[in-house]
Design a protein around this motif. Structure first.
Motif, short mmCIF file in Angstrom:
data_model
loop_
_atom_site.label_atom_id
_atom_site.label_comp_id
_atom_site.label_asym_id
_atom_site.label_seq_id
_atom_site.Cartn_x
_atom_site.Cartn_y
_atom_site.Cartn_z
N ALA A 150 0.82 -1.21 0.00
CA ALA A 150 0.00 0.00 0.00
C ALA A 150 0.86 1.26 0.00
O ALA A 150 0.54 2.25 0.68
CB ALA A 150 -0.96 0.00 1.18
N GLY A 151 1.98 1.22 -0.72
CA GLY A 151 2.85 2.38 -0.82
C GLY A 151 3.78 2.60 0.35
O GLY A 151 4.52 3.58 0.38
N VAL A 152 3.75 1.67 1.33
CA VAL A 152 4.57 1.80 2.55
C VAL A 152 5.63 0.70 2.55
O VAL A 152 5.32 -0.46 2.27
CB VAL A 152 3.69 1.70 3.80
N PRO A 153 6.90 1.01 2.89
CA PRO A 153 7.92 -0.05 2.95
C PRO A 153 7.57 -1.12 3.97
O PRO A 153 7.29 -0.82 5.13
CB PRO A 153 9.18 0.72 3.36
N ARG A 154 7.57 -2.36 3.51
CA ARG A 154 7.37 -3.51 4.38
C ARG A 154 8.20 -4.64 3.78
O ARG A 154 7.82 -5.23 2.78
CB ARG A 154 5.90 -3.93 4.47
N TYR A 155 9.34 -4.92 4.42
CA TYR A 155 10.32 -5.81 3.83
C TYR A 155 10.05 -7.27 4.17
O TYR A 155 10.49 -7.80 5.17
CB TYR A 155 11.72 -5.38 4.22
N ARG A 156 9.22 -7.89 3.31
CA ARG A 156 9.00 -9.33 3.25
C ARG A 156 8.14 -9.91 4.37
O ARG A 156 7.89 -11.10 4.39
CB ARG A 156 10.34 -10.05 3.14
N VAL A 157 7.69 -9.08 5.29
CA VAL A 157 6.71 -9.52 6.28
C VAL A 157 5.83 -8.32 6.63
O VAL A 157 6.32 -7.19 6.74
CB VAL A 157 7.38 -10.11 7.54
N ASN A 163 -9.86 -5.54 8.07
CA ASN A 163 -10.52 -4.96 6.90
C ASN A 163 -9.64 -4.95 5.65
O ASN A 163 -10.04 -4.44 4.60
CB ASN A 163 -11.00 -3.54 7.21
N GLY A 164 -8.43 -5.49 5.77
CA GLY A 164 -7.54 -5.61 4.61
C GLY A 164 -6.57 -4.48 4.43
O GLY A 164 -5.74 -4.53 3.51
N THR A 165 -6.62 -3.46 5.27
CA THR A 165 -5.66 -2.35 5.17
C THR A 165 -4.39 -2.67 5.96
O THR A 165 -4.40 -3.49 6.89
CB THR A 165 -6.27 -1.05 5.70
N LEU A 166 -3.29 -2.03 5.60
CA LEU A 166 -2.02 -2.26 6.28
C LEU A 166 -2.11 -1.85 7.75
O LEU A 166 -2.64 -0.78 8.08
CB LEU A 166 -0.92 -1.47 5.58
N ASP A 167 -1.58 -2.69 8.63
CA ASP A 167 -1.58 -2.40 10.06
C ASP A 167 -0.31 -1.61 10.39
O ASP A 167 0.79 -2.16 10.39
CB ASP A 167 -1.62 -3.70 10.85
N PRO A 168 -0.43 -0.32 10.72
CA PRO A 168 0.76 0.48 11.00
C PRO A 168 1.44 0.12 12.32
O PRO A 168 2.60 0.48 12.53
CB PRO A 168 0.21 1.91 11.03
N ALA A 169 0.73 -0.60 13.19
CA ALA A 169 1.31 -0.98 14.48
C ALA A 169 2.33 -2.10 14.34
O ALA A 169 3.09 -2.37 15.27
CB ALA A 169 0.21 -1.39 15.45
N PHE A 170 2.36 -2.74 13.19
CA PHE A 170 3.33 -3.82 12.93
C PHE A 170 4.31 -3.31 11.89
O PHE A 170 4.01 -3.28 10.70
CB PHE A 170 2.60 -5.07 12.44
N ASP A 171 5.49 -2.90 12.34
CA ASP A 171 6.49 -2.31 11.44
C ASP A 171 7.82 -3.03 11.63
O ASP A 171 8.52 -2.85 12.62
CB ASP A 171 6.65 -0.82 11.76
N PRO A 172 8.20 -3.88 10.66
CA PRO A 172 9.44 -4.65 10.79
C PRO A 172 10.70 -3.85 10.49
O PRO A 172 11.80 -4.43 10.53
CB PRO A 172 9.25 -5.77 9.77
N GLY A 173 10.59 -2.56 10.19
CA GLY A 173 11.78 -1.79 9.85
C GLY A 173 12.41 -2.31 8.57
O GLY A 173 11.75 -2.45 7.55
N ALA A 174 13.72 -2.62 8.64
CA ALA A 174 14.41 -3.17 7.46
C ALA A 174 13.98 -4.60 7.17
O ALA A 174 14.28 -5.13 6.10
CB ALA A 174 15.92 -3.10 7.67
N GLY A 175 13.30 -5.25 8.12
CA GLY A 175 12.75 -6.58 7.90
C GLY A 175 13.76 -7.62 7.50
O GLY A 175 14.95 -7.55 7.84
N ALA A 176 13.28 -8.60 6.73
CA ALA A 176 14.16 -9.68 6.26
C ALA A 176 14.84 -9.26 4.97
O ALA A 176 14.24 -8.60 4.13
CB ALA A 176 13.34 -10.95 6.03
N ASN A 177 16.11 -9.65 4.83
CA ASN A 177 16.85 -9.24 3.64
C ASN A 177 16.63 -10.16 2.45
O ASN A 177 17.19 -9.93 1.37
CB ASN A 177 18.35 -9.14 3.94
N TYR A 178 15.82 -11.21 2.64
CA TYR A 178 15.42 -12.06 1.52
C TYR A 178 14.11 -12.74 1.90
O TYR A 178 13.49 -12.40 2.91
CB TYR A 178 16.53 -13.06 1.15
N GLN A 179 13.68 -13.70 1.13
CA GLN A 179 12.33 -14.23 1.20
C GLN A 179 11.94 -14.78 2.58
O GLN A 179 12.71 -15.51 3.20
CB GLN A 179 12.17 -15.34 0.16
#
Length: 324
Positions: A150-157, A163-179
């Motif tokens: 939805a236009g917001v960075p979310r790295y692989r998780v 309701n199907g919208t992105l949950d802003p309370a869950f923010d993985p930051g740089a997240g996983a660097n691969y799958q």
């Protein structure tokens, strides 16, 4: 090459009631069972038993193709994950860029029970979805090879709200660097993820990581695998064998009191008595799923649902096959 599915009994023998002759012209990557026991199938096939079914299909309880589920042109690339809702809607995730030729239908879609696209569901993933599951609050946890939702960075998780919208309370930051290949919700609200990655939010986490409820890495869990991890399951902390003893009753009652489920009453006035209050959303029973199974329908009364005892016994035997 043709591919087939099979169903096994609890003892590992083939179930002859399931039609294993139903064939697919490509590999099957995922299966999901609906509440009515029909089976959703996803993969990289285009034909099922001579009928066009592009990447996703549904089988009846007996293993035959369900003609009432028709995705039309369906996904244009493989399906890796399917998750049914209790109301009959279905989530489909994979490597596809379009579903049935419709716009805003890449990588993750929601379809109705007949396989047609739900146009109101537009999560906006920019990469493939490998796995998804509901958390205890009805949110949708998703793992894959995407970097934007939805236009917001979310790295692989990522986590979507009910309701199907992105949950802003869950923010993985740089997240996983691969799958990320698997997402597993934890009882405390955290998440366990596995995959091909070796870093999570800048911390070395080879193949697996435990996340806090907000999506950040749990610093207490450091278990690095020497390769990719594609799956994971939870085990209970303990297994208790019931023996029916007075000691067991006292122990279980004490646990219920300590957890707040039971409130102990005045021991002088009401010895060994406890008060339990249900959630305000609970009801005594669900009327449309409550049946009186008497030999004569008239004995069930005018305001109750009636079923023949033998028919109900046969249905419950099928539904609880293999259960302890």
């Amino acid at each position: 090459m043709l591919f087939r599915s099979a169903r096994f009994r609890p003892d590992g023998t083939l179930d002859p009631a399931f039609n294993g002759a139903t064939w697919f012209d490509g590999p099957i990557y995922t299966l999901a069972r609906q509440n009515d026991d029909r089976i959703l199938v996803g993969g990289d096939f285009n034909v099922v038993n001579g009928v066009n079914r592009y990447k996703v299909a549904r089988l009846n309880v007996d293993g035959t193709l369900d003609a009432s589920f028709n995705p039309g042109a369906g996904p244009n690339a493989p399906v890796y994950s399917i998750l049914p809702y209790a109301n009959g809607d279905i989530l489909i995730g994979g490597d596809f860029g379009v579903y049935a030729g419709q716009p805003n239908s890449a990588f993750l879609v929601r379809v109705f029970s007949d396989g047609t696209l739900d146009p109101t569901f537009k999560p906006g993933f920019n990469g493939n979805v490998f796995n998804m599951t509901f958390d205890k609050n009805g949110g949708l946890l998703i793992g894959g090879n995407f970097t934007v939702v939805a236009g917001v960075p979310r790295y692989r998780v990522a986590r979507l709200q009910p309701n199907g919208t992105l949950d802003p309370a869950f923010d993985p930051g740089a997240g996983a660097n691969y799958q990320v290949r698997r997402v597993v919700p934890l009882p405390d609200g955290g998440v366990f993820v596995t995959g091909d990655f070796n870093y999570y939010n800048g911390l070395q986490r080879n193949g697996m990581a435990r996340l806090m409820p907000d999506g950040t890495a749990d610093p207490r869990f450091v278990a690095n695998a020497n390769g990719a991890v594609y799956s994971a399951i939870l085990q209970p902390d303990a297994v208790h064998w019931c023996d029916g003893s007075e000691e067991e009753r006292a122990m279980l009652t004490r646990r219920l009191v300590d957890s707040g489920t039971f409130t102990e009453l005045d021991a002088a006035k009401r010895p060994n008595s406890f008060y339990a209050r249900s959630d305000q959303g609970d009801v005594a029973r669900v009327e449309d799923r409550t049946y009186i199974c008497s030999e004569r329908e008239i004995d069930a009364g005018p305001n109750n649902n009636w079923r023949d005892p033998a028919e109900m016994r046969a249905e419950l035997t099928r539904l609880y096959s293999g259960a302890m």
